[in-house]
Design a protein around this motif. Structure first.
Motif, mmCIF file in Angstrom:
data_model
loop_
_atom_site.group_PDB
_atom_site.id
_atom_site.type_symbol
_atom_site.label_atom_id
_atom_site.label_comp_id
_atom_site.label_asym_id
_atom_site.label_seq_id
_atom_site.Cartn_x
_atom_site.Cartn_y
_atom_site.Cartn_z
ATOM 1 N N GLN A 111 22.348 50.793 36.605
ATOM 2 C CA GLN A 111 23.174 49.965 35.731
ATOM 3 C C GLN A 111 24.537 50.616 35.547
ATOM 4 O OE1 GLN A 111 21.452 48.900 31.905
ATOM 5 N NE2 GLN A 111 23.500 48.625 31.058
ATOM 6 N N ILE A 112 25.599 49.821 35.768
ATOM 7 C CA ILE A 112 26.956 50.347 35.621
ATOM 8 C C ILE A 112 27.735 49.658 34.504
ATOM 9 C CG2 ILE A 112 27.197 51.268 37.954
ATOM 10 C CD1 ILE A 112 28.654 48.644 38.715
ATOM 11 N N ASP A 113 27.214 48.506 34.029
ATOM 12 C CA ASP A 113 27.907 47.798 32.959
ATOM 13 C C ASP A 113 26.964 46.778 32.336
ATOM 14 O OD1 ASP A 113 29.951 47.120 31.222
ATOM 15 O OD2 ASP A 113 31.372 46.553 32.789
ATOM 16 N N LYS A 114 27.393 46.221 31.198
ATOM 17 C CA LYS A 114 26.569 45.254 30.468
ATOM 18 C C LYS A 114 27.487 44.385 29.628
ATOM 19 C CE LYS A 114 22.888 45.408 26.957
ATOM 20 N NZ LYS A 114 22.003 46.346 26.238
ATOM 21 N N LEU A 115 27.135 43.120 29.494
ATOM 22 C CA LEU A 115 27.872 42.183 28.646
ATOM 23 C C LEU A 115 26.854 41.351 27.879
ATOM 24 C CD1 LEU A 115 30.456 40.634 27.734
ATOM 25 C CD2 LEU A 115 30.147 39.185 29.743
ATOM 26 N N VAL A 116 26.986 41.330 26.560
ATOM 27 C CA VAL A 116 26.095 40.534 25.725
ATOM 28 C C VAL A 116 26.862 39.328 25.199
ATOM 29 C CG1 VAL A 116 24.636 40.513 23.665
ATOM 30 C CG2 VAL A 116 24.783 42.587 25.055
ATOM 31 N N GLY A 117 26.311 38.134 25.425
ATOM 32 C CA GLY A 117 26.917 36.911 24.917
ATOM 33 C C GLY A 117 27.517 36.048 26.011
ATOM 34 N N ALA A 118 27.733 34.790 25.670
ATOM 35 C CA ALA A 118 28.277 33.807 26.604
ATOM 36 C C ALA A 118 29.800 33.822 26.545
ATOM 37 C CB ALA A 118 27.720 32.422 26.282
ATOM 38 N N ASN A 119 30.391 34.928 26.970
ATOM 39 C CA ASN A 119 31.838 35.123 26.904
ATOM 40 C C ASN A 119 32.414 34.974 28.318
ATOM 41 O OD1 ASN A 119 34.435 36.236 26.793
ATOM 42 N ND2 ASN A 119 33.878 37.685 25.197
ATOM 43 N N LYS A 120 32.851 33.752 28.643
ATOM 44 C CA LYS A 120 33.325 33.463 29.998
ATOM 45 C C LYS A 120 34.492 34.353 30.440
ATOM 46 C CE LYS A 120 31.747 28.676 30.119
ATOM 47 N NZ LYS A 120 32.153 27.278 30.252
ATOM 48 N N PRO A 121 35.548 34.524 29.626
ATOM 49 C CA PRO A 121 36.668 35.373 30.074
ATOM 50 C C PRO A 121 36.239 36.819 30.357
ATOM 51 C CG PRO A 121 37.317 34.088 28.153
ATOM 52 C CD PRO A 121 35.838 33.893 28.330
ATOM 53 N N GLU A 122 35.370 37.354 29.506
ATOM 54 C CA GLU A 122 34.931 38.738 29.696
ATOM 55 C C GLU A 122 34.025 38.862 30.919
ATOM 56 O OE1 GLU A 122 35.075 42.763 28.916
ATOM 57 O OE2 GLU A 122 36.287 41.160 28.050
ATOM 58 N N LEU A 123 33.173 37.857 31.150
ATOM 59 C CA LEU A 123 32.314 37.860 32.340
ATOM 60 C C LEU A 123 33.178 37.816 33.601
ATOM 61 C CD1 LEU A 123 29.482 37.795 33.572
ATOM 62 C CD2 LEU A 123 29.509 35.301 33.320
ATOM 63 N N GLN A 124 34.180 36.944 33.609
ATOM 64 C CA GLN A 124 35.098 36.851 34.745
ATOM 65 C C GLN A 124 35.805 38.186 34.978
ATOM 66 O OE1 GLN A 124 36.335 34.115 37.060
ATOM 67 N NE2 GLN A 124 36.870 36.100 37.896
ATOM 68 N N LYS A 125 36.262 38.812 33.907
ATOM 69 C CA LYS A 125 36.981 40.083 33.995
ATOM 70 C C LYS A 125 36.089 41.176 34.605
ATOM 71 C CE LYS A 125 39.011 43.403 30.821
ATOM 72 N NZ LYS A 125 39.241 43.661 29.400
ATOM 73 N N LYS A 126 34.856 41.251 34.114
ATOM 74 C CA LYS A 126 33.936 42.272 34.622
ATOM 75 C C LYS A 126 33.597 42.026 36.094
ATOM 76 C CE LYS A 126 31.848 43.695 30.249
ATOM 77 N NZ LYS A 126 32.179 45.108 30.302
ATOM 78 N N ILE A 127 33.408 40.766 36.459
ATOM 79 C CA ILE A 127 33.098 40.440 37.856
ATOM 80 C C ILE A 127 34.282 40.771 38.754
ATOM 81 C CG2 ILE A 127 32.711 38.502 39.443
ATOM 82 C CD1 ILE A 127 30.723 37.419 37.356
ATOM 83 N N THR A 128 35.487 40.451 38.311
ATOM 84 C CA THR A 128 36.691 40.793 39.084
ATOM 85 C C THR A 128 36.780 42.301 39.285
ATOM 86 O OG1 THR A 128 37.827 38.849 38.236
ATOM 87 C CG2 THR A 128 39.202 40.576 39.163
ATOM 88 N N THR A 129 36.485 43.057 38.239
ATOM 89 C CA THR A 129 36.476 44.522 38.335
ATOM 90 C C THR A 129 35.454 44.994 39.367
ATOM 91 O OG1 THR A 129 37.189 44.721 36.048
ATOM 92 C CG2 THR A 129 36.153 46.659 37.016
ATOM 93 N N MET A 130 34.270 44.370 39.358
ATOM 94 C CA MET A 130 33.218 44.740 40.324
ATOM 95 C C MET A 130 33.665 44.458 41.751
ATOM 96 S SD MET A 130 30.785 45.946 38.539
ATOM 97 C CE MET A 130 31.017 46.125 36.786
ATOM 98 N N VAL A 131 34.257 43.295 41.952
ATOM 99 C CA VAL A 131 34.721 42.918 43.294
ATOM 100 C C VAL A 131 35.805 43.885 43.762
ATOM 101 C CG1 VAL A 131 35.937 41.146 44.617
ATOM 102 C CG2 VAL A 131 34.087 40.499 43.078
#
Length: 140
Positions: A111-131
């Motif tokens: 596990q390298i990260d975690k996001l709790v909640g239905a937060n679309k902007p934060e999910l997008q941000k974390k995915i962009t960082t992963m990519v």
């Protein structure tokens, strides 16, 4: 940000609820063995895994499910999984899921990260960082 903390009365174990959580490039995980196989496959392929721990009765989970499927189609270099916390209760507890949806990010089985909640902007941000971190020398 939406979170679900407790289950609504358990009359809703309808399997037809699941298609809203899987589609595009999202794989619905229903067994611990399937989880282990997908994590191993991702490690072999050098893919980052995004695991969405959701529940069919959770409003915020339903609201972000279609966005999660869109992201899976936009980022085929990542592996998108969805786990129903009610089907894999012990595993969800082991993963310390306290609210749904909870998104976990894994690289090389860790596990390298975690996001709790239905937060679309934060999910997008974390995915962009992963990519961006996945292929430092390759530019799309």
């Amino acid at each position: 940000m939406g979170l679900c903390f407790s289950k609504v009365p358990a009359d809703e174990d309808e399997p037809e609820n699941h298609p809203q959580f899987a589609g595009g490039n999202v794989t619905l995980i229903t067994t611990k063995n399937a989880w282990d196989q997908k994590l191993s496959e991702a490690k072999t392929q050098g893919k980052v895994v995004i695991a969405n721990f959701s529940a069919t009765w959770c409003g915020p989970c339903k609201s972000i499910a279609s966005y999660y499927i869109e992201l899976s189609e936009k980022y085929p270099s990542l592996m998108f999984l969805t786990i129903d916390v009610d089907e894999l209760t012990d595993f969800s507890t082991q993963m310390d899921v306290k609210a749904t949806p909870t998104f976990f990010f894994f690289r090389d089985g860790k596990q390298i990260d975690k996001l709790v909640g239905a937060n679309k902007p934060e999910l997008q941000k974390k995915i962009t960082t992963m990519v961006d971190s996945q292929a430092p020398t390759a530019h799309k």
